[in-house]
Design a protein around this motif. Sequence first.
Motif, PDB file in Angstrom:
ATOM      1  N   ARG A 190      15.141 -10.915  -3.590  1.00 22.51           N
ATOM      2  CA  ARG A 190      15.057 -11.929  -4.639  1.00 22.51           C
ATOM      3  C   ARG A 190      14.468 -11.298  -5.892  1.00 22.51           C
ATOM      4  O   ARG A 190      13.662 -10.382  -5.814  1.00 22.51           O
ATOM      5  CB  ARG A 190      14.144 -13.070  -4.230  1.00 22.51           C
ATOM      6  CG  ARG A 190      14.595 -13.868  -3.050  1.00 22.51           C
ATOM      7  CD  ARG A 190      13.569 -14.958  -2.795  1.00 22.51           C
ATOM      8  NE  ARG A 190      13.830 -15.687  -1.578  1.00 22.51           N
ATOM      9  CZ  ARG A 190      13.642 -16.994  -1.452  1.00 22.51           C
ATOM     10  NH1 ARG A 190      13.164 -17.697  -2.446  1.00 22.51           N
ATOM     11  NH2 ARG A 190      13.886 -17.597  -0.322  1.00 22.51           N
ATOM     12  N   THR A 219      19.765 -15.509 -15.631  1.00 21.54           N
ATOM     13  CA  THR A 219      19.559 -16.926 -15.311  1.00 21.54           C
ATOM     14  C   THR A 219      18.096 -17.346 -15.385  1.00 21.54           C
ATOM     15  O   THR A 219      17.773 -18.520 -15.191  1.00 21.54           O
ATOM     16  CB  THR A 219      20.091 -17.246 -13.885  1.00 21.54           C
ATOM     17  OG1 THR A 219      19.334 -16.526 -12.924  1.00 21.54           O
ATOM     18  CG2 THR A 219      21.562 -16.909 -13.766  1.00 21.54           C
ATOM     19  N   ALA A 258      20.989 -12.178 -12.097  1.00 24.44           N
ATOM     20  CA  ALA A 258      19.765 -12.941 -11.794  1.00 24.44           C
ATOM     21  C   ALA A 258      18.837 -12.975 -13.014  1.00 24.44           C
ATOM     22  O   ALA A 258      18.265 -14.016 -13.349  1.00 24.44           O
ATOM     23  CB  ALA A 258      19.048 -12.350 -10.588  1.00 24.44           C
ATOM     24  N   ARG A 277      14.572 -15.864  -7.150  1.00 26.43           N
ATOM     25  CA  ARG A 277      16.011 -16.187  -7.100  1.00 26.43           C
ATOM     26  C   ARG A 277      16.735 -15.179  -6.212  1.00 26.43           C
ATOM     27  O   ARG A 277      16.576 -13.977  -6.373  1.00 26.43           O
ATOM     28  CB  ARG A 277      16.615 -16.161  -8.499  1.00 26.43           C
ATOM     29  CG  ARG A 277      16.011 -17.211  -9.394  1.00 26.43           C
ATOM     30  CD  ARG A 277      16.532 -17.064 -10.807  1.00 26.43           C
ATOM     31  NE  ARG A 277      15.785 -17.945 -11.675  1.00 26.43           N
ATOM     32  CZ  ARG A 277      16.298 -19.037 -12.225  1.00 26.43           C
ATOM     33  NH1 ARG A 277      17.545 -19.358 -12.019  1.00 26.43           N
ATOM     34  NH2 ARG A 277      15.558 -19.790 -13.002  1.00 26.43           N
TER      35      ARG A 277
END
Length: 122
Positions: free
Chosen positions: A48, A120, A117, A52
Amino acid sequence: MARNATRTSPPDPSGGEDPRAWYDELTDDLLYDPAIGRSTMMGYPCIRLAGRFLASYDEKSGRLVVKLPAARVAELVADGTGQEFAPAGKVFREWVALGPAERDRWQTLLAEAVAFARSTLG
């Protein structure tokens, strides 16, 4: 396993390396970033970025699974590089799975997943 010059069986599509070991090696290289860490996702090992999900490893099939923009996933599926990720039959449109035969692309697609990632994050 030691390589043998007289080996007669077909070459291992993963390049002779265990796909899980390859996943671990590639994701270890990402851990220099304190925002990236190991976790699990649906029982699969994953990494992650700031909480995320960005990549996972499917133990059953030996595939790397990465989260990318839906259009990029569609492109990779259409050109045969990747397969839809559909655990339990539900297709995840922002996730693509790459088998060991595509391991030469794993590192590049992991980098794409990290960039996606990051894009975002608020």
